[in-house]
Design an enzyme around this catalytic site. Structure first.
Site, PDB file in Angstrom:
ATOM      1  N   LYS A  54      46.874  54.269  28.517  1.00  0.00           N
ATOM      2  CA  LYS A  54      48.028  54.077  29.414  1.00  0.00           C
ATOM      3  C   LYS A  54      47.584  54.200  30.859  1.00  0.00           C
ATOM      4  CE  LYS A  54      51.476  55.643  26.098  1.00  0.00           C
ATOM      5  NZ  LYS A  54      52.257  56.743  25.547  1.00  0.00           N
ATOM      6  N   GLN A  98      54.417  62.368  26.165  1.00  0.00           N
ATOM      7  CA  GLN A  98      53.768  61.879  24.947  1.00  0.00           C
ATOM      8  C   GLN A  98      54.210  62.704  23.742  1.00  0.00           C
ATOM      9  OE1 GLN A  98      51.825  59.128  24.851  1.00  0.00           O
ATOM     10  NE2 GLN A  98      51.545  59.361  22.639  1.00  0.00           N
ATOM     11  N   ASP A 121      60.210  55.290  28.262  1.00  0.00           N
ATOM     12  CA  ASP A 121      60.128  55.269  26.800  1.00  0.00           C
ATOM     13  C   ASP A 121      61.457  54.852  26.171  1.00  0.00           C
ATOM     14  OD1 ASP A 121      57.717  55.766  25.535  1.00  0.00           O
ATOM     15  OD2 ASP A 121      57.832  57.939  25.822  1.00  0.00           O
TER      16      ASP A 121
END
Ligand code: GUN
Length: 294
Positions: A54, A98, A121
């Site tokens: 990422k 995460q 997200d």
């Protein structure tokens, strides 16, 4: 017949090139690059690899990357305080935590603490609800990647029988919502569904996110169907060598499907490409700039 391979690596690379152009336009307007902050708690090797990728993709497309790695014994209060700081930081347009988080941390509370306007997200309850209510929302990246790949095989999803195998909050449920929004007839199947092979055989578009290596067999697939395989499972072969396989038995499925994503190189690369797009979307929405045209 052999199915057409839907190349996620190539499509993700095209998207990243477009992201770089849009990121430069937005940087000029903002006087700073769009920024993505990633928070990771603990030491999960798979998560570390995702987070590395990422950060690399963020920087390569001309955006700012802010990485925060916290030890596994970080307290909930400490994590929430960091999220509050990043929510308030004007250089941060996108913020993701995460998953999975270590046991002892309440993931639901953490995800709900992220500013919904920075929630790249799409896991905040407000964005989940907005997607379900057909309102503009930041949408989870993996389902977005699945849709973009499936669009390479179908000009329209209207009237297609779509079966989503798996009902997770990260993939199955939002993917079903996106397919519904595109006028597919959607069935969500899962581990308790009766006669899974028969349900899967109905699908013109079969999306599999069940987390079991090579679970879906060739005989479960309707001839000519499009198969999107979200699984990434590490298995050790008879030769003792580790490799990654999907949730679909690819060698069998490719003989029946009309189009199919490989593993690796299918949905995987699309997730990060869509995360970059979501970061641009968040940056534009926050600064009231025209949305990116990707
Ligand atoms: N862990 C596995 N997939 C994801 C994802 O899409 N987002 C985050 N934040 N964590 C993950």
């Amino acid at each position: 017949m052999t199915g057409r391979i839907l190349d996620g690596k190539a499509l993700a690379s095209e998207i990243r090139a477009k992201v770089a152009v849009e990121a430069a336009r937005i940087a000029k307007a903002l006087g700073r690059p769009p920024g993505l902050a990633v928070v990771m708690v603990g030491e999960n090797p798979a998560s570390e690899s995702y987070v590395r990728h990422k950060a690399r993709s963020t920087i390569e497309t001309g955006m700012a990357s802010f990485e925060h790695k916290l030890p596994a014994d970080t307290s909930q209060a400490h994590l929430l305080a960091l999220i509050a700081r990043l929510n308030a930081d004007p250089a941060v347009d996108g913020l993701l935590v995460q998953l999975p988080l270590p046991a002892g941390i309440d993931s639901a509370e953490v995800l709900a603490a992220v500013d919904p306007a920075k929630d790249v997200d799409g896991f905040h309850p407000l964005n989940v609800g907005r997607l379900a209510s057909d309102m503009p929302a930041l949408v989870p990246c993996t389902p977005l990647g699945c849709i973009l790949l499936a669009k390479k095989a179908h000009a329209s999803f209207a009237g297609l029988e779509a079966v989503v195998l798996g009902r997770s909050k990260i993939v199955g449920k939002p993917l079903a919502q996106l397919l519904l929004r595109e006028n597919a007839t959607v069935t969500i199947a899962h581990s308790k569904t009766r006669d899974l092979p028969a349900v899967c055989r109905r699908a013109d578009l079969l999306c599999v996110a069940i987390g079991k290596a090579e679970f879906v067999r060739g005989s479960w697939i309707k001839p000519g169907a499009t198969v999107i395989d979200v699984g990434i499972n590490r298995i050790v072969g008879a030769d003792g060598k580790a490799r990654f396989v999907g949730d679909v038995a690819f060698a069998e499925a490719v003989e029946v499907a009309g189009a199919i994503t490989p593993v690796p190189g299918g949905v995987g690369p699309m997730t990060i490409a869509c995360l970059l797009v979501n970061t641009l979307r968040a940056a534009c929405a926050r600064a009231k700039l025209p949305a990116p045209t990707i």
